[in-house]
Scaffold this motif. Structure first.
Motif, PDB file in Angstrom:
ATOM      1  N   HIS A  41       0.830  -1.205   0.000  1.00 14.55           N
ATOM      2  CA  HIS A  41       0.000   0.000   0.000  1.00 14.55           C
ATOM      3  C   HIS A  41       0.864   1.255   0.000  1.00 14.55           C
ATOM      4  CE1 HIS A  41      -2.399   3.207   1.948  1.00 14.55           C
ATOM      5  NE2 HIS A  41      -3.403   2.687   1.243  1.00 14.55           N
ATOM      6  N   LEU A  42       1.961   1.238   0.757  1.00 16.04           N
ATOM      7  CA  LEU A  42       2.831   2.416   0.841  1.00 16.04           C
ATOM      8  C   LEU A  42       3.525   2.693  -0.483  1.00 16.04           C
ATOM      9  CD1 LEU A  42       4.273   4.638   2.476  1.00 16.04           C
ATOM     10  CD2 LEU A  42       5.968   2.909   3.137  1.00 16.04           C
ATOM     11  N   VAL A  43       4.187   1.678  -1.062  1.00 11.25           N
ATOM     12  CA  VAL A  43       4.986   1.918  -2.271  1.00 11.25           C
ATOM     13  C   VAL A  43       4.102   2.148  -3.490  1.00 11.25           C
ATOM     14  CG1 VAL A  43       6.942   0.617  -1.366  1.00 11.25           C
ATOM     15  CG2 VAL A  43       5.209  -0.581  -2.679  1.00 11.25           C
ATOM     16  N   GLU A  44       2.945   1.483  -3.562  1.00 12.35           N
ATOM     17  CA  GLU A  44       2.085   1.660  -4.731  1.00 12.35           C
ATOM     18  C   GLU A  44       1.362   3.003  -4.692  1.00 12.35           C
ATOM     19  OE1 GLU A  44       1.501  -0.263  -7.584  1.00 12.35           O
ATOM     20  OE2 GLU A  44       3.395  -1.108  -6.865  1.00 12.35           O
ATOM     21  N   ASN A  45       0.987   3.480  -3.522  1.00  9.65           N
ATOM     22  CA  ASN A  45       0.330   4.783  -3.426  1.00  9.65           C
ATOM     23  C   ASN A  45       1.328   5.936  -3.447  1.00  9.65           C
ATOM     24  OD1 ASN A  45      -2.823   4.654  -2.767  1.00  9.65           O
ATOM     25  ND2 ASN A  45      -1.846   2.867  -1.825  1.00  9.65           N
ATOM     26  N   SER A  46       2.608   5.645  -3.209  1.00 10.77           N
ATOM     27  CA  SER A  46       3.636   6.683  -3.269  1.00 10.77           C
ATOM     28  C   SER A  46       4.210   6.831  -4.664  1.00 10.77           C
ATOM     29  CB  SER A  46       4.768   6.363  -2.280  1.00 10.77           C
ATOM     30  OG  SER A  46       4.294   6.306  -0.959  1.00 10.77           O
ATOM     31  N   GLY A  47       4.285   5.730  -5.392  1.00  9.48           N
ATOM     32  CA  GLY A  47       4.939   5.759  -6.687  1.00  9.48           C
ATOM     33  C   GLY A  47       6.437   5.624  -6.535  1.00  9.48           C
ATOM     34  N   ASP A  48       7.119   5.490  -7.651  1.00 12.21           N
ATOM     35  CA  ASP A  48       8.573   5.373  -7.625  1.00 12.21           C
ATOM     36  C   ASP A  48       9.189   6.754  -7.480  1.00 12.21           C
ATOM     37  OD1 ASP A  48       8.692   2.586  -7.953  1.00 12.21           O
ATOM     38  OD2 ASP A  48       8.318   2.809 -10.102  1.00 12.21           O
ATOM     39  N   TYR A  66       5.032  10.006 -12.036  1.00 12.97           N
ATOM     40  CA  TYR A  66       4.066   8.939 -11.736  1.00 12.97           C
ATOM     41  C   TYR A  66       3.985   8.762 -10.227  1.00 12.97           C
ATOM     42  CZ  TYR A  66       1.870   4.334 -11.530  1.00 12.97           C
ATOM     43  OH  TYR A  66       1.015   3.302 -11.256  1.00 12.97           O
ATOM     44  N   ASP A  67       2.808   9.032  -9.682  1.00  9.69           N
ATOM     45  CA  ASP A  67       2.640   8.949  -8.219  1.00  9.69           C
ATOM     46  C   ASP A  67       1.896   7.696  -7.785  1.00  9.69           C
ATOM     47  OD1 ASP A  67       0.209   9.607  -9.244  1.00  9.69           O
ATOM     48  OD2 ASP A  67      -0.242  11.176  -7.759  1.00  9.69           O
ATOM     49  N   GLY A  68       1.979   6.621  -8.563  1.00  9.74           N
ATOM     50  CA  GLY A  68       1.428   5.341  -8.151  1.00  9.74           C
ATOM     51  C   GLY A  68      -0.047   5.189  -8.466  1.00  9.74           C
ATOM     52  N   GLN A  69      -0.649   4.151  -7.885  1.00  7.95           N
ATOM     53  CA  GLN A  69      -2.071   3.850  -8.076  1.00  7.95           C
ATOM     54  C   GLN A  69      -2.782   3.925  -6.739  1.00  7.95           C
ATOM     55  OE1 GLN A  69      -2.912  -0.263  -9.087  1.00  7.95           O
ATOM     56  NE2 GLN A  69      -0.929  -0.972  -8.275  1.00  7.95           N
ATOM     57  N   ARG A  70      -4.052   4.248  -6.776  1.00  5.68           N
ATOM     58  CA  ARG A  70      -4.846   4.401  -5.568  1.00  5.68           C
ATOM     59  C   ARG A  70      -5.634   3.115  -5.300  1.00  5.68           C
ATOM     60  NH1 ARG A  70      -1.549   7.359  -5.183  1.00  5.68           N
ATOM     61  NH2 ARG A  70      -1.552   9.644  -5.268  1.00  5.68           N
ATOM     62  N   VAL A  71      -5.123   2.304  -4.405  1.00  8.03           N
ATOM     63  CA  VAL A  71      -5.752   1.034  -4.024  1.00  8.03           C
ATOM     64  C   VAL A  71      -5.760   0.981  -2.497  1.00  8.03           C
ATOM     65  CG1 VAL A  71      -5.688  -1.492  -4.235  1.00  8.03           C
ATOM     66  CG2 VAL A  71      -4.863  -0.053  -6.110  1.00  8.03           C
ATOM     67  N   THR A  72      -6.821   0.407  -1.933  1.00  2.62           N
ATOM     68  CA  THR A  72      -6.938   0.357  -0.475  1.00  2.62           C
ATOM     69  C   THR A  72      -5.973  -0.669   0.127  1.00  2.62           C
ATOM     70  OG1 THR A  72      -8.677  -1.315  -0.459  1.00  2.62           O
ATOM     71  CG2 THR A  72      -9.362   1.004  -0.650  1.00  2.62           C
ATOM     72  N   TYR A  73      -5.759  -0.543   1.420  1.00  2.00           N
ATOM     73  CA  TYR A  73      -4.859  -1.445   2.153  1.00  2.00           C
ATOM     74  C   TYR A  73      -5.341  -2.883   2.087  1.00  2.00           C
ATOM     75  CZ  TYR A  73      -2.897  -3.775   6.270  1.00  2.00           C
ATOM     76  OH  TYR A  73      -2.310  -4.673   7.118  1.00  2.00           O
ATOM     77  N   TRP A  74      -6.639  -3.097   2.249  1.00  2.00           N
ATOM     78  CA  TRP A  74      -7.156  -4.470   2.312  1.00  2.00           C
ATOM     79  C   TRP A  74      -7.101  -5.146   0.951  1.00  2.00           C
ATOM     80  CZ3 TRP A  74      -6.989  -5.943   6.991  1.00  2.00           C
ATOM     81  CH2 TRP A  74      -7.268  -5.057   8.018  1.00  2.00           C
ATOM     82  N   ASP A  75      -7.165  -4.365  -0.116  1.00  2.00           N
ATOM     83  CA  ASP A  75      -6.984  -4.956  -1.449  1.00  2.00           C
ATOM     84  C   ASP A  75      -5.561  -5.477  -1.615  1.00  2.00           C
ATOM     85  OD1 ASP A  75      -9.582  -4.495  -2.266  1.00  2.00           O
ATOM     86  OD2 ASP A  75      -9.130  -2.482  -3.024  1.00  2.00           O
ATOM     87  N   PHE A  76      -4.614  -4.739  -1.056  1.00  2.00           N
ATOM     88  CA  PHE A  76      -3.227  -5.210  -1.144  1.00  2.00           C
ATOM     89  C   PHE A  76      -2.974  -6.382  -0.201  1.00  2.00           C
ATOM     90  CE2 PHE A  76      -2.126  -1.003  -3.079  1.00  2.00           C
ATOM     91  CZ  PHE A  76      -1.602  -1.529  -4.252  1.00  2.00           C
ATOM     92  N   CYS A  77      -3.716  -6.455   0.905  1.00  2.00           N
ATOM     93  CA  CYS A  77      -3.620  -7.652   1.752  1.00  2.00           C
ATOM     94  C   CYS A  77      -4.111  -8.878   0.987  1.00  2.00           C
ATOM     95  CB  CYS A  77      -4.433  -7.462   3.029  1.00  2.00           C
ATOM     96  SG  CYS A  77      -3.673  -6.342   4.225  1.00  2.00           S
ATOM     97  N   TYR A  78      -5.165  -8.673   0.186  1.00  2.00           N
ATOM     98  CA  TYR A  78      -5.668  -9.759  -0.654  1.00  2.00           C
ATOM     99  C   TYR A  78      -4.615 -10.166  -1.680  1.00  2.00           C
ATOM    100  CZ  TYR A  78      -8.277 -11.867  -4.515  1.00  2.00           C
ATOM    101  OH  TYR A  78      -8.697 -12.681  -5.532  1.00  2.00           O
TER     102      TYR A  78
END
Length: 609
Positions: free
Chosen positions: A243-250, A256-268
């Protein structure tokens, strides 16, 4: 206008401000190394100061009785020791205060985690939020929790014996990535999601807390619970990292500031990775996210390599050695405890089940805390009908009940004959006698001791009764006694050693006559046997002549006439009775014979003179 923007609750990038995530991260990475450097510098300064003071005092004119200890104690500051002891009282779960602090730390960690989950459970605009600290209730609560974590960390640091090791343990690392960013956020009026999810690792402390409170006492349950919570903690921590790296971007691709996905989706998504199933609807798009995914795969493989054997070992040990002794029909059993090893048990087994003794329908049950070695396991598998093994402590009544000590014919306590501390070994065995007698007063106990003076302690143990078969084998006493008698009668020690040990004759025509005669004598043992009523009225020397010439037995002694309801162990044997002594009904003879079957021929009521 600037003031209004500064008070506005919005992502920092929306307000035209740069992300300062690197400051948060740098504070976490530098903290342990700064503390380690300060610790080493303080130690070095104390040592230099101590050496300088000792050099000065050594050349001064002082009393000759002054020693190095005197100068060292000048630098051993009493208040430092007092602080260390007080800190240990507050953090060690041995004390009530330490238990309260551990529970409080765990509860506040979960509260901090709940604040984190409240933020990341929904779509966020950015991982870094600009807002005044006074207007951010969640940040205020989390800061208060981190103040407690800081104080708890300082207490643990003060109580730690090895400071450097403490600075880099897992729980200190969790504090580094959660506490310093809270103070940085206060100074910058920012709230960075960061690595707050690492607090989920505190789930692994649940079994330790339950053990300290006495709720969970089984080592197997504690290990299995820790393994299960470790998997859950890694799953939730991996979801937080994604969740941290994908919402922050590289950071090396600013556009590119990443993608907006919730924490529980990334737990899945993390669950799919850990289960080697993957996820078709959710993917990582950043380079850091892909590296995190690869790193997670390696962690999962290492955990599988570690956890699977551990689980199988725990389940297997529970099934094989943590059960109960189950008697078959009227089978008797003898419990063996004390110094339990493959060699010690094999030695007892060889003597106990020697073919000459013809012992059947009896089983040896070894009771010990440790796990049997591979050789021991193979031995137990080969002789599973004669020897059993149970893991347990002789001081625990539950384990004694599992071994059915109250139904055992006897209990044999072995001593470590190669130990360097004979006094401690005897003390441990005497304490085992006390525990067994408290559990079952009428249990017959045979204990090995290494020092003669230790025998005197057994007489003061309640319920110690030689008339029921309780006996002590003092190995040095036997050795020295044999040597003393051997000085009076050369060859006595060799003869007695051959009688005590069960051996096969192994006669051969290729051997000289004298060697065959020696082997024949060495293959004989001493057996007590009740005399047949047929021999009643005979004189002792007449019975000796009959046994030697007709039955090939050597009669050495006979017992007195037993009293009614008396046990075998209360018998008193008369060695070489006087002339005119006659055999009476119920007497027991002591014979030297090749096997117990030869001695049992005297019981046959059809034997005639």
């Amino acid at each position: 206008m600037v003031t209004k923007l500064a008070n506005y609750d919005a992502p920092c990038v929306v307000l035209g401000k740069d992300r300062l995530w690197w400051i948060f991260l740098l504070s976490s990475l530098c903290t342990p190394f700064i503390l380690a450097a300060l610790t080493m510098i303080i130690r070095l300064m104390i040592r230099i100061h101590h050496n300088r003071k000792f050099f000065v005092d050594r050349n001064a004119k002082i009393d000759k009785t002054t020693t190095f200890t005197y100068f060292y104690e000048e630098f051993e500051v009493e208040w430092v020791t007092a602080i260390r002891d007080a800190a240990d009282t507050l953090v060690s779960t041995r004390f009530r205060a330490g238990q309260i602090m551990a529970i409080t730390s765990f509860v506040l960690s979960m509260c901090s985690l709940i604040i984190y989950y409240n933020t990341v459970s929904f779509f966020i605009k950015d991982v870094e939020q600009c807002q005044l600290f006074t207007n951010n209730v969640h940040q205020q609560a989390d800061f208060a929790f981190n103040v407690f974590f800081l104080l708890y960390y300082l207490l643990r640091f003060a109580a730690a014996e090895e400071k450097i090791t403490f600075l880099f343990n897992i729980w200190s690392i969790v504090d580094y990535f959660t506490v310093p960013p809270a103070f940085v956020g206060l100074a910058l009026d920012r709230d960075w999601i960061g690595l707050k999810f690492l607090r989920v690792l505190y789930l692994r402390r649940i079994p330790n807390i339950l053990w300290a409170l006495g709720v969970m006492n089984s080592p197997a349950k504690i290990k299995l619970t820790q393994l299960g919570l470790t998997w859950i903690a890694i799953l939730l921590a991996a979801g937080g990292m994604f969740h941290l790296v994908e919402n922050s971007g590289d950071p090396f691709y600013p556009d590119y500031d990443g993608q907006r996905v919730t924490y529980w989706d990334f737990c899945y998504f993390a669950f799919g990775t850990m289960a080697t199933l993957g996820s078709a609807d959710i993917n990582v798009k950043t380079i850091l996210g892909k590296l995190t995914n690869v790193f997670l795969v390696f962690i999962v493989l290492m955990l599988i390599a570690f956890a699977v054997p551990e689980v199988l070992d725990l389940l297997g040990e529970r099934e094989k050695h943590n059960g109960y002794h189950r008697k078959v029909h009227n089978e008797k059993h003898v419990v063996i405890c004390g110094y339990i090893t493959f060699d010690s048990v094999a030695e007892v087994f060889a003597e106990f089940f020697h073919p000459d003794r013809d012992i059947r329908d009896i089983k040896l049950i070894c009771l010990d805390e440790g796990r049997p070695s591979m050789d021991f396991e193979a031995f137990l598998k080969k002789y599973k009908f004669q020897v059993g093994y149970l893991r347990g402590h002789i001081m625990n009544p539950t384990d004694l009940h599992r071994a059915k000590v109250h139904e055992a014919d006897a209990c044999l306590i072995l001593a470590n004959k190669t130990t360097n501390n004979a006094e401690t070994e005897d003390t441990n065995n005497i304490m085992r006698v006390v525990a067994l007698k408290n559990y079952h007063p009428k249990l017959r106990i045979i204990v090995q001791l290494l020092q003669y003076r230790s025998k005197s302690y057994l007489t003061s143990i309640p319920n110690w009764d030689p008339s029921v078969g309780d006996d002590v084998i003092c190995l040095p006493e036997i050795k020295l006694g044999l040597l003393a008698q051997n000085c009076v009668a050369p060859g006595f020690a060799t003869m007695m050693a051959n009688i005590f040990a069960a051996r096969a004759s192994n006669l051969s025509d290729a051997l000289p006559d004298w060697l065959n005669q020696y082997l024949s004598g060495a293959g004989m043992e001493m057996y007590p046997q009740t005399l047949s009523d047929t021999f009643s009225g005979l004189k002792f020397h007449e019975l000796v002549e009959i046994c030697y010439e007709k039955l090939n037995l050597l009669l050495l002694a006979v017992s007195n006439v037993p009293d009614e309801n008396s046990s075998f162990f209360s018998l008193q044997f008369i060695l070489n009775p006087p002339v005119g002594f006659r055999i009476q009904k119920g007497m027991t003879g002591c014979f030297i014979a090749e096997s117990v079957n030869d001695a049992q021929r005297l019981v046959n009521p059809f034997v005639t003179i």
